[in-house]
Scaffold this motif. Structure first.
Motif, PDB file in Angstrom:
ATOM      1  N   GLY A 178       0.783  -1.229   0.000  1.00 61.28           N
ATOM      2  CA  GLY A 178       0.000   0.000   0.000  1.00 61.28           C
ATOM      3  C   GLY A 178       0.808   1.268   0.000  1.00 61.28           C
ATOM      4  N   THR A 179       2.127   1.172   0.019  1.00 57.04           N
ATOM      5  CA  THR A 179       3.008   2.341  -0.002  1.00 57.04           C
ATOM      6  C   THR A 179       3.926   2.246  -1.208  1.00 57.04           C
ATOM      7  OG1 THR A 179       2.989   2.484   2.414  1.00 57.04           O
ATOM      8  CG2 THR A 179       4.754   3.645   1.270  1.00 57.04           C
ATOM      9  N   ASP A 180       4.103   3.360  -1.898  1.00 55.97           N
ATOM     10  CA  ASP A 180       4.951   3.367  -3.087  1.00 55.97           C
ATOM     11  C   ASP A 180       6.411   3.614  -2.718  1.00 55.97           C
ATOM     12  OD1 ASP A 180       2.874   2.947  -4.902  1.00 55.97           O
ATOM     13  OD2 ASP A 180       2.385   5.083  -4.982  1.00 55.97           O
ATOM     14  N   GLU A 181       7.280   2.873  -3.380  1.00 59.90           N
ATOM     15  CA  GLU A 181       8.721   3.066  -3.232  1.00 59.90           C
ATOM     16  C   GLU A 181       9.270   3.731  -4.493  1.00 59.90           C
ATOM     17  OE1 GLU A 181       7.227   0.301  -0.559  1.00 59.90           O
ATOM     18  OE2 GLU A 181       7.435  -0.217  -2.700  1.00 59.90           O
ATOM     19  N   GLY A 182      10.343   4.487  -4.309  1.00 58.57           N
ATOM     20  CA  GLY A 182      11.063   5.021  -5.452  1.00 58.57           C
ATOM     21  C   GLY A 182      11.951   3.956  -6.054  1.00 58.57           C
ATOM     22  N   VAL A 183      11.967   3.896  -7.384  1.00 55.73           N
ATOM     23  CA  VAL A 183      12.757   2.888  -8.085  1.00 55.73           C
ATOM     24  C   VAL A 183      13.584   3.578  -9.160  1.00 55.73           C
ATOM     25  CG1 VAL A 183      12.723   0.723  -9.382  1.00 55.73           C
ATOM     26  CG2 VAL A 183      10.907   1.197  -7.721  1.00 55.73           C
ATOM     27  N   LEU A 184      14.888   3.350  -9.127  1.00 52.80           N
ATOM     28  CA  LEU A 184      15.764   3.806 -10.201  1.00 52.80           C
ATOM     29  C   LEU A 184      15.927   2.657 -11.178  1.00 52.80           C
ATOM     30  CD1 LEU A 184      17.746   5.843 -11.493  1.00 52.80           C
ATOM     31  CD2 LEU A 184      19.545   4.830 -10.055  1.00 52.80           C
ATOM     32  N   VAL A 185      15.501   2.869 -12.416  1.00 52.51           N
ATOM     33  CA  VAL A 185      15.602   1.843 -13.458  1.00 52.51           C
ATOM     34  C   VAL A 185      16.800   2.178 -14.329  1.00 52.51           C
ATOM     35  CG1 VAL A 185      14.430   0.680 -15.347  1.00 52.51           C
ATOM     36  CG2 VAL A 185      13.094   1.591 -13.435  1.00 52.51           C
ATOM     37  N   GLY A 186      17.781   1.287 -14.344  1.00 45.92           N
ATOM     38  CA  GLY A 186      18.960   1.479 -15.183  1.00 45.92           C
ATOM     39  C   GLY A 186      18.712   0.912 -16.565  1.00 45.92           C
ATOM     40  N   LEU A 187      18.617   1.786 -17.562  1.00 45.52           N
ATOM     41  CA  LEU A 187      18.285   1.365 -18.926  1.00 45.52           C
ATOM     42  C   LEU A 187      19.516   1.123 -19.784  1.00 45.52           C
ATOM     43  CD1 LEU A 187      15.397   3.927 -19.550  1.00 45.52           C
ATOM     44  CD2 LEU A 187      15.161   1.520 -18.941  1.00 45.52           C
ATOM     45  N   LYS A 188      20.581   1.903 -19.539  1.00 45.94           N
ATOM     46  CA  LYS A 188      21.814   1.785 -20.320  1.00 45.94           C
ATOM     47  C   LYS A 188      23.018   1.883 -19.385  1.00 45.94           C
ATOM     48  CE  LYS A 188      20.098   3.926 -24.609  1.00 45.94           C
ATOM     49  NZ  LYS A 188      20.312   5.025 -25.589  1.00 45.94           N
ATOM     50  N   GLY A 189      24.106   1.289 -19.829  1.00 42.82           N
ATOM     51  CA  GLY A 189      25.366   1.473 -19.125  1.00 42.82           C
ATOM     52  C   GLY A 189      25.435   0.859 -17.750  1.00 42.82           C
ATOM     53  N   SER A 190      24.636  -0.158 -17.474  1.00 44.27           N
ATOM     54  CA  SER A 190      24.672  -0.790 -16.157  1.00 44.27           C
ATOM     55  C   SER A 190      25.886  -1.710 -16.054  1.00 44.27           C
ATOM     56  CB  SER A 190      23.396  -1.586 -15.900  1.00 44.27           C
ATOM     57  OG  SER A 190      23.330  -2.730 -16.732  1.00 44.27           O
ATOM     58  N   GLY A 191      26.343  -1.934 -14.826  1.00 43.43           N
ATOM     59  CA  GLY A 191      27.495  -2.796 -14.625  1.00 43.43           C
ATOM     60  C   GLY A 191      27.239  -4.236 -15.009  1.00 43.43           C
ATOM     61  N   SER A 192      25.999  -4.671 -14.898  1.00 44.07           N
ATOM     62  CA  SER A 192      25.654  -6.060 -15.210  1.00 44.07           C
ATOM     63  C   SER A 192      25.377  -6.289 -16.686  1.00 44.07           C
ATOM     64  CB  SER A 192      24.417  -6.473 -14.407  1.00 44.07           C
ATOM     65  OG  SER A 192      23.278  -5.702 -14.830  1.00 44.07           O
ATOM     66  N   GLY A 193      25.206  -5.202 -17.420  1.00 46.18           N
ATOM     67  CA  GLY A 193      24.801  -5.334 -18.816  1.00 46.18           C
ATOM     68  C   GLY A 193      23.336  -5.647 -18.986  1.00 46.18           C
ATOM     69  N   LYS A 194      22.597  -5.636 -17.892  1.00 47.10           N
ATOM     70  CA  LYS A 194      21.160  -5.908 -17.897  1.00 47.10           C
ATOM     71  C   LYS A 194      20.409  -4.664 -17.424  1.00 47.10           C
ATOM     72  CE  LYS A 194      21.821 -10.416 -18.613  1.00 47.10           C
ATOM     73  NZ  LYS A 194      21.360 -11.156 -19.820  1.00 47.10           N
ATOM     74  N   ILE A 195      19.129  -4.593 -17.782  1.00 47.08           N
ATOM     75  CA  ILE A 195      18.287  -3.571 -17.169  1.00 47.08           C
ATOM     76  C   ILE A 195      18.230  -3.855 -15.675  1.00 47.08           C
ATOM     77  CG2 ILE A 195      15.924  -2.697 -16.973  1.00 47.08           C
ATOM     78  CD1 ILE A 195      15.603  -3.118 -19.946  1.00 47.08           C
ATOM     79  N   GLU A 196      18.476  -2.814 -14.872  1.00 47.88           N
ATOM     80  CA  GLU A 196      18.574  -2.992 -13.425  1.00 47.88           C
ATOM     81  C   GLU A 196      17.482  -2.213 -12.692  1.00 47.88           C
ATOM     82  OE1 GLU A 196      23.441  -3.668 -13.218  1.00 47.88           O
ATOM     83  OE2 GLU A 196      22.529  -1.904 -12.249  1.00 47.88           O
ATOM     84  N   PHE A 197      17.102  -2.720 -11.549  1.00 43.20           N
ATOM     85  CA  PHE A 197      16.094  -2.088 -10.704  1.00 43.20           C
ATOM     86  C   PHE A 197      16.682  -1.868  -9.307  1.00 43.20           C
ATOM     87  CE2 PHE A 197      13.860  -4.335 -14.000  1.00 43.20           C
ATOM     88  CZ  PHE A 197      12.825  -3.475 -14.369  1.00 43.20           C
ATOM     89  N   HIS A 198      16.750  -0.614  -8.895  1.00 47.05           N
ATOM     90  CA  HIS A 198      17.305  -0.245  -7.599  1.00 47.05           C
ATOM     91  C   HIS A 198      16.192   0.430  -6.799  1.00 47.05           C
ATOM     92  CE1 HIS A 198      21.353  -1.045  -9.221  1.00 47.05           C
ATOM     93  NE2 HIS A 198      20.893  -0.478 -10.330  1.00 47.05           N
ATOM     94  N   VAL A 199      15.771  -0.217  -5.734  1.00 52.85           N
ATOM     95  CA  VAL A 199      14.626   0.246  -4.949  1.00 52.85           C
ATOM     96  C   VAL A 199      15.129   0.968  -3.703  1.00 52.85           C
ATOM     97  CG1 VAL A 199      12.512  -0.438  -3.774  1.00 52.85           C
ATOM     98  CG2 VAL A 199      13.302  -1.736  -5.776  1.00 52.85           C
ATOM     99  N   TRP A 200      14.666   2.221  -3.536  1.00 52.34           N
ATOM    100  CA  TRP A 200      15.062   3.015  -2.370  1.00 52.34           C
ATOM    101  C   TRP A 200      14.283   2.618  -1.117  1.00 52.34           C
ATOM    102  CZ3 TRP A 200      15.332   6.349  -6.856  1.00 52.34           C
ATOM    103  CH2 TRP A 200      16.555   7.015  -7.033  1.00 52.34           C
ATOM    104  N   ASN A 201      14.925   2.767   0.027  1.00 55.10           N
ATOM    105  CA  ASN A 201      14.214   2.789   1.290  1.00 55.10           C
ATOM    106  C   ASN A 201      13.482   4.120   1.430  1.00 55.10           C
ATOM    107  OD1 ASN A 201      14.786   0.292   2.715  1.00 55.10           O
ATOM    108  ND2 ASN A 201      16.931   0.960   2.728  1.00 55.10           N
ATOM    109  N   PRO A 202      12.493   4.228   2.332  1.00 51.75           N
ATOM    110  CA  PRO A 202      11.867   5.527   2.585  1.00 51.75           C
ATOM    111  C   PRO A 202      12.926   6.567   2.952  1.00 51.75           C
ATOM    112  CG  PRO A 202      10.614   3.790   3.645  1.00 51.75           C
ATOM    113  CD  PRO A 202      11.863   3.144   3.123  1.00 51.75           C
ATOM    114  N   GLY A 203      12.816   7.751   2.387  1.00 53.52           N
ATOM    115  CA  GLY A 203      13.789   8.807   2.621  1.00 53.52           C
ATOM    116  C   GLY A 203      14.855   8.909   1.558  1.00 53.52           C
ATOM    117  N   PHE A 204      14.972   7.883   0.711  1.00 51.24           N
ATOM    118  CA  PHE A 204      15.856   7.903  -0.457  1.00 51.24           C
ATOM    119  C   PHE A 204      17.340   7.999  -0.101  1.00 51.24           C
ATOM    120  CE2 PHE A 204      11.847  10.135  -1.410  1.00 51.24           C
ATOM    121  CZ  PHE A 204      11.284   9.236  -2.294  1.00 51.24           C
TER     122      PHE A 204
END
Length: 570
Positions: free
Chosen positions: A530-556
């Protein structure tokens, strides 16, 4: 055009209820290499059964809005719904679904009721009216156009039935489309019991009793054979029984030759497909044409089958199917939950897709918004069904077209009704000199609020507005996200108070600023709490070579989780 059949209209029976075929893309890895195909290139399968029978593709209001958007005179006309003309049993069914028999009602409602009674897609009716009489776009239709609306009992050569009316045409034309469909399937008990069935045989354009699985020959006006088709399905059979004109590609479209040996042939089936695909997308599930061929992708989140938001890889143009495609990740981003090729050809930069909870339920629906270059010269809203195989409603809004490089449409709940509304965000060129938020009512014909915020206009490449429920109170907060050119050198979040004229908080995150091409910031309820989290989506240039999802804790200020997906970067 259709041919008169000796059929007792009083012996009509209750329509069959059919389910919608959901196309599932099974080979995801080939989505950039397959060739786009038009439904019309294959004259043996000019429309899929599931699309032909999709009677729920448009509501009464959706049909009315569509006609209004086309500038059709029909949008302003009403006719008596004379259910007696439909036959005794059909009249009872009209009455059972609430049709006001004997009353004068809008033309759009007559189309809707016929679609429900006979189980035919109202989009098929609209395309047929245009193919027959140019009626769907006629601004000032003549009595002839109205009284021969679907060309029922109006053969290619010969006199049309004189004692006709708009209701008579829509009712009988829609019924006979379904009748031919059922006969092609070998169902002789639909509406009345008979073993005899003959499609029209005018000028020997095709042989009678046209069943799927047959090779059927088509002749031009000089009786010269110019096409042979293997008929693939009952819906195609029905359209050929209704109008015995093969799809003939008169202009040599799609790189194919213009068929015909003398050039003297009819274009009814070609025109039907042309209008249907121009207005509603492909006549074939999961196969589109004519869209934007350049590759354009995006990552979004949506509530697909639960309250948890799932990441979705959107191919907005350049897919293998030629359609807009939606590929939905399972939680964890390591495998796929669903692959969907929609009914919509690839879209251009002047359009965008959003997901929103518009009915207060537990899932989001996909919505295609046209901000530029629409046929109505208004911002348009095309709301898909969940499976993206049909549009549940389509409308031209009250707003004029905008520059999509300086504006956006987002979905969220700022008015506290626990439903998402569409919000037009203006970043530049506003009358107030400030970023503005204009929220639509559900039918997108009026504004429920228009807000000039406290932040001056700015390029949307520098800052963007997002909506998220950060505190779990079921109301969204408006957030101004700064991804680059920030004073702190970090991605920043500026949270507005209600009204968007003062700030609740300013937060510099733990993440250095990023280029918009390399990453995007979104908000999603990734765990369904029921609470939204901020998500940074890595589309290019990621270290893994894959699309990445980085989810913030509250407060970022720190990361809750970091995931490399199964999908390579762009």
């Amino acid at each position: 055009m259709t041919f008169r059949n000796s059929i007792n209209m009083d012996m009509k029976n209750k329509l069959l209820i059919l389910t919608i075929l959901v196309f599932v893309l099974t080979i995801f890895t080939s989505f950039l290499s397959n060739q786009q195909v038009s439904a019309a290139q294959d004259g043996g399968r000019i429309i899929d059964n599931s699309i032909f029978l999709n009677s729920n593709s448009m509501t009464k209001e959706g049909i009315q809005s569509f006609l209004s958007g086309k500038g059709a005179g029909l949008a302003n006309l009403s006719f008596v719904i004379d259910c007696d003309l439909a036959g005794t049993q059909a009249k009872a069914i009209y009455q059972s679904i609430g049709a006001p028999c004997g009353s004068s009602i809008p033309a759009s409602h007559i189309i809707f009721y016929a679609s429900q009674i006979y189980g035919i897609n109202p989009q098929v009716i609209l395309a047929t009216m245009q193919k027959e009489q140019s009626l769907t776009t006629a601004s000032n239709p003549t009595s002839w156009q109205l009284n021969q609306a679907m060309g029922y009992a109006c053969p290619t050569s010969g006199d049309c039935e004189s004692s006709s009316s708009f209701f008579y045409q829509i009712d009988n034309g829609t019924w006979v489309l379904r009748f031919h469909y059922e006969r092609a399937r070998g169902n002789n008990s639909w509406w009345y019991t008979s073993t005899s069935w003959t499609c029209g045989t005018e000028k020997n354009y095709y042989k009678p009793n046209l069943y799927p699985g047959q090779n059927v020959r088509f002749y031009d006006q000089d009786n010269v054979l110019y096409r042979t088709h293997f008929i693939a399905n009952a819906a195609t059979s029905s359209l050929y029984c209704y109008t015995p004109h093969t799809y003939n590609n008169p202009s040599g479209l799609f790189g194919l030759p213009a068929y015909g040996t003398t050039g003297r042939y009819y274009t009814g089936s070609y025109n039907f497909v042309r209008f249907f695909e121009l207005w509603f997308g492909s006549t074939r599930t999961g196969i589109c044409y004519g869209g934007n061929e350049s590759v354009s992708v995006d990552v979004q989140f949506r509530k697909y089958d639960s309250r948890q938001d799932l990441a979705t890889f959107m191919i907005n143009s350049g897919s293998g199917s030629g359609c807009v495609e939606s590929h939905i990740w399972n939680p964890g981003y390591g495998s796929w939950k669903a692959h969907i090729a929609s009914n919509q050809p690839g879209i251009s930069a002047g359009s965008k897709i959003e997901f929103g909870n518009i009915d207060g339920g537990e899932t989001d629906v996909p919505i295609l918004f046209g901000l530029q270059n629409t046929s109505t010269n208004k911002i348009e809203s095309h709301i898909w069904a969940r499976d993206m195989q049909r549009y549940a409603s389509q409308s031209a809004t009250n707003a004029s077209l905008v520059d999509s490089t300086k504006s956006d449409i987002i979905m969220g709940d700022l008015n506290g009704d626990r439903k998402d509304e569409a919000i037009l965000v203006l970043y530049e060129g506003t009358g107030s000199g400030m970023i503005e938020l204009h929220g639509w009512n559900p039918n997108m014909q009026q504004w429920i609020y228009q807000i000039a915020t406290n932040h001056p206009v700015i390029s949307k490449n520098v800052m963007s507005v997002a909506l998220a429920d950060l505190d779990g109170d079921n109301d969204d907060e408006a957030i101004l996200i700064a991804k680059n050119n920030t004073g702190s050198g970090k991605i920043e979040f500026h949270v507005w108070n209600p009204g968007q004229w003062s700030w609740q908080s300013h937060i510099a995150s733990n993440m250095p600023q990023v280029n918009s091409e390399n990453g995007k910031v979104v908000f999603a309820d990734v765990d369904g709490n029921g609470t939204d989290e901020g998500v940074l989506v890595g589309l290019k240039g990621s270290g893994s070579g894959k699309i990445e999802f980085h989810v913030w804790n509250p407060g970022f200020g720190s990361w809750r989780s970091n995931h490399a997906s199964n999908q390579p970067t762009l």
